[in-house]
Every structure is written in C-alpha cells, then in structure tokens.
Design a protein around this motif. Structure first.
Motif, mmCIF file in Angstrom:
data_model
loop_
_atom_site.group_PDB
_atom_site.id
_atom_site.type_symbol
_atom_site.label_atom_id
_atom_site.label_comp_id
_atom_site.label_asym_id
_atom_site.label_seq_id
_atom_site.Cartn_x
_atom_site.Cartn_y
_atom_site.Cartn_z
ATOM 1 N N TRP A 95 -7.102 -5.703 -13.468
ATOM 2 C CA TRP A 95 -6.854 -4.525 -12.638
ATOM 3 C C TRP A 95 -5.898 -4.870 -11.496
ATOM 4 C CZ3 TRP A 95 -7.469 -3.063 -7.544
ATOM 5 C CH2 TRP A 95 -7.394 -1.693 -7.288
ATOM 6 N N GLN B 182 6.542 -0.277 -14.967
ATOM 7 C CA GLN B 182 5.416 -0.454 -14.042
ATOM 8 C C GLN B 182 4.142 0.196 -14.560
ATOM 9 O OE1 GLN B 182 8.428 0.965 -13.266
ATOM 10 N NE2 GLN B 182 8.937 0.650 -11.102
ATOM 11 N N HIS B 183 4.274 1.119 -15.505
ATOM 12 C CA HIS B 183 3.121 1.891 -15.976
ATOM 13 C C HIS B 183 2.721 1.546 -17.419
ATOM 14 C CE1 HIS B 183 3.596 4.233 -12.323
ATOM 15 N NE2 HIS B 183 4.869 4.424 -12.634
ATOM 16 N N GLN C 106 -5.658 0.036 -17.638
ATOM 17 C CA GLN C 106 -6.203 -0.195 -16.301
ATOM 18 C C GLN C 106 -7.289 0.827 -15.977
ATOM 19 O OE1 GLN C 106 -3.537 0.469 -13.014
ATOM 20 N NE2 GLN C 106 -4.629 -0.943 -11.664
ATOM 21 N N ALA D 124 4.922 -8.028 -17.129
ATOM 22 C CA ALA D 124 4.260 -7.304 -18.216
ATOM 23 C C ALA D 124 3.929 -8.260 -19.362
ATOM 24 C CB ALA D 124 5.148 -6.166 -18.709
ATOM 25 N N CYS E 188 -2.328 -5.319 -12.709
ATOM 26 C CA CYS E 188 -1.681 -4.025 -12.961
ATOM 27 C C CYS E 188 -1.227 -3.377 -11.652
ATOM 28 C CB CYS E 188 -2.646 -3.090 -13.694
ATOM 29 S SG CYS E 188 -3.029 -3.596 -15.391
ATOM 30 N N LYS F 193 2.761 -2.465 -10.510
ATOM 31 C CA LYS F 193 3.220 -1.152 -10.056
ATOM 32 C C LYS F 193 4.104 -1.232 -8.814
ATOM 33 C CE LYS F 193 -0.778 1.438 -11.794
ATOM 34 N NZ LYS F 193 -1.985 2.214 -11.412
ATOM 35 N N PHE G 141 0.587 -0.494 -18.513
ATOM 36 C CA PHE G 141 -0.846 -0.720 -18.727
ATOM 37 C C PHE G 141 -1.728 0.316 -18.037
ATOM 38 C CE2 PHE G 141 1.389 -4.814 -18.752
ATOM 39 C CZ PHE G 141 1.063 -5.279 -20.023
ATOM 40 N N ASP G 142 -1.159 1.462 -17.685
ATOM 41 C CA ASP G 142 -1.925 2.463 -16.935
ATOM 42 C C ASP G 142 -3.198 2.891 -17.658
ATOM 43 O OD1 ASP G 142 -0.087 2.326 -14.949
ATOM 44 O OD2 ASP G 142 0.623 4.400 -15.109
ATOM 45 N N ILE H 195 0.941 -10.389 -18.297
ATOM 46 C CA ILE H 195 -0.303 -9.605 -18.337
ATOM 47 C C ILE H 195 -0.779 -9.448 -19.768
ATOM 48 C CG2 ILE H 195 -1.279 -7.295 -17.964
ATOM 49 C CD1 ILE H 195 0.459 -7.092 -15.453
#
Length: 218
Positions: free
Chosen positions: A123, A177-178, A184, A142, A126, A130, A180-181, A145
């Motif tokens: 978390w 940036q998103h 997450q 990324a 992520c 962002k 893994f939204d 991660i």
C-alpha cells in the motif's frame, strides 16, 4: 522306465537354465531400488538427487514470512510520538489510523506479528508511486512493485483476485501512477476488514493507549 528318465532330465535342465532376461531385469530392478532410486521411483531414498532438491524446496517453503520479509524491509516512517488524542482516534475508523505515519507504524508493527506486513508495504509503495511524475521513474518503480508484491515468485506476494491481476497485467504494458489502483484498494479493504479489528484488540494498541493515558494523568 523311459518316461521317468525324461522327467529327471527335464528337471535338471530347468535347474541349470539361466533366468530369462525379463526375470533378471525384474530382480535387478527390485534389488537396486533401495540404493539407486531415481525421481521416477515410488520410494525415493535419501541418496537420490531429486529428493535432495525437493528437501531444499521444502526447507525454503518452511521459512516464515517474517524471515523472508526481514530482507530489505523499508524502515518505519519518521513521525513524532502519537498523542493520546490521536491513538483514541484510531479506534474511530481505519481511515484515521492510516492517515498518520504514527498510526501506520503502529499498525505495521502489528501486521509484522501476523506475518502480513507485505500488505502495508505494498500500500505504501503504491502511495509513493502516485507521487512520481517522471516517466522512467514511474516505469522502474512499477516494475519493482510488480516483482516484489504481485509476482507469484515473490515471498512478499499480496493476495489479489484474478480480475485485479488481469487489470495489472494490462496496465503494465504502459505503467503509470495508477497501475496498481485496483490492487491497492483491494489490499486496503482486506486490511480494514481482516486485520484492523484484531489490531484494536491487540496488546500493541492497548499497551500504547494505556501508556499514553498514564502519562496524561501525570
């Protein structure tokens, strides 16, 4: 009599005739199985190389999540000591707990006792992603991660359903940036529903609350 002589000769021939190749092979196979087993045998012995590999894999699997995570875990976030008011606010909602570094640090300490700290680490990674704007940095973070928390080969893999994994795999074609939204959010929800209630009843939280309460009285 002639018949009895023939019978006697036949018996002698049978006694001196060597075993057939099939019989000899069967005996050889049976006799050697205990000392020269291979990975196709039903009963592998301790000297078999394939068993050695399997033992190594089992030993690796027995390593606890805590031991694996001890390798290269980021330090806790820097934060001032929490106040009694803040610690009381953590009991009001999970959002308030996760809002401050002190709350996240205390929760991380609890998750470590349950061998699930990777949820918080994912978390946090992520959240850090962002904040990036540089394309090459975003792609690199990324990738890290994904390798650390999404790959099934990672000891810190987080628990995600197949739908979310498919979304991530598509997003990784052009990381942002998103990327893994969805993942997450799923891990945030998992911590909220599963770990947070136990944290509120844990010795870690109760001891901290009692300590701050006693200091406020003094």
């Amino acid at each position: 009599p002639m018949g009895s002589e023939r019978t006697e000769i036949r018996k002698r021939q049978m006694a001196t005739t060597p075993e057939t190749p099939a019989a000899a092979q069967a005996q050889l196979s049976t006799g050697n199985r205990g000392s020269n087993a291979c990975c196709f045998c039903w009963c592998c012995c301790c000297s078999c190389s394939c068993l050695t590999v399997r033992n190594q894999e089992e030993e690796r699997a027995r390593r606890t999540s805590h031991e694996l995570q001890a390798e290269g875990i980021p330090n806790c976030e820097e934060s001032p000591a929490p106040t009694l008011e803040e610690v009381n606010a953590w009991a009001q909602s999970f959002d308030k707990l996760m809002l401050t570094p002190a709350g996240r640090n205390a929760f991380r300490e609890f998750l470590r006792t349950e061998f699930s700290e990777e949820n918080m680490l994912f978390w946090m990674a992520c959240e850090e992603l962002k904040q990036e704007s540089n394309k090459s940095v975003i792609e690199e973070k990324a990738r890290l991660i994904y390798e650390d928390y999404i790959s099934i080969l990672s000891p810190k893999e987080v628990s995600l359903d197949s739908r979310v994994r498919e979304v991530i795999n598509r997003n990784m074609l052009e990381p942002s940036q998103h990327t893994f939204d969805d993942a997450q959010l799923q891990i945030y929800t998992l911590m909220h529903r599963d770990s947070y209630p136990r944290f509120m009843n844990s010795a870690i939280y109760k001891d901290l609350l009692q300590s701050l309460s006693e200091k406020s009285i003094e």
